[in-house]
Design an enzyme around this catalytic site. Sequence first.
Site, PDB file in Angstrom:
ATOM      1  CG  HIS A 132     -70.638  12.696 -53.692  1.00 53.78           C
ATOM      2  ND1 HIS A 132     -69.589  12.949 -54.546  1.00 53.78           N
ATOM      3  CD2 HIS A 132     -70.472  11.408 -53.268  1.00 53.78           C
ATOM      4  CE1 HIS A 132     -68.814  11.878 -54.633  1.00 53.78           C
ATOM      5  NE2 HIS A 132     -69.331  10.915 -53.876  1.00 53.78           N
TER       6      HIS A 132
ATOM      7  CB  CYS B 122     -70.521   7.764 -53.112  1.00 54.19           C
ATOM      8  SG  CYS B 122     -70.357   7.693 -51.313  1.00 54.19           S
TER       9      CYS B 122
END
Length: 335
Positions: free
Chosen positions: A187, A203
């Site tokens: 992301h 992440c």
Amino acid sequence: MVGSVQAEEPADDWPKGHFPLPEAGDLIGEDYTVEARADVTLLDIAREHNVGYEEIRRANPEVSVWMPGEGTEVVIPAQRLLPPVPREGIVINVAELRLYYYPEVGEGETPRVETYPIGIGREGFDTPLGKTKTTMRIENPAWYPPESVREEAQARGEEAPRVVPPGPDNPLGDHAILLGFDGYLIHGTNRPDGIGMRASRGCIRMFPEDIASVFDRIPVGTQVHIIDQPIKAGWHEGQPYVQAYEPLEAQENGMSQLLEALTLLGQSADAEGQAMALDYQQLRGVIDAPGGQVVAIQPAPEPEPEAELAEVESEAGGIYEHLGLKQGFIDALEV
């Protein structure tokens, strides 16, 4: 390091971090230098030139992060060896804090690789390793803080929101690509200074402009291979190269890492038909002091006529004989 050049736009107009795949060998890009402007930080320069925090700091240890100073020469470490895994889909090497994307190309197009700096999980929130696939793409995602975030906020006497809507306070940025690993994404971010660092909860973070550039071009179902490869080795035009990074977790640099580098060189040598007796002392020095630079490994020094070194028979098999194993390798192990 192979060398640095003064900054010039390449002959083609490919974006920074985009390279044609080498027809033979493993080397892409080249290091170069730029002059800092009066109004920029080292992090600004890194972002402009497709590198992350740790990369720019390693390459410029004497330069101030916040005030490089107008006219200060800044080295851009843009030369890399491709990771030693199949060149398809997305490859993420957490050891070098970098993502490689091998897009499918149409007939007549040049096969290429795109590489981007990333942020990964901090200690205690390690980014998972292994193979998975992209499962969904979400533009302007909402963020649902996990239980661990809510517990930490509660410990501080605060209350974490149940959901953070799209906008400047959203840590996912404007684009998110979900992975088959439950709860993990690639992301954007609202804190770009953390790119090139271990700063997330597992992440993979990208600069907002980087994920925006690949978001529509990464199909759902694209393979994602996440590896931890602090040592990369390969060949270019008959010359062996090694690129070493500090392991994510502190560990002793010893025989196992030297053998790993030799194995990688041997695998690449078999593919390219190369062979060379290497300077094992130099190779050991690169591994013992990993700085992220691509280093050309020199041939073994010529032995003195009166003290010629005898060849050592390797119990491990053909890899070391193929690379010209000599007593210097044994000496390097004992340093």
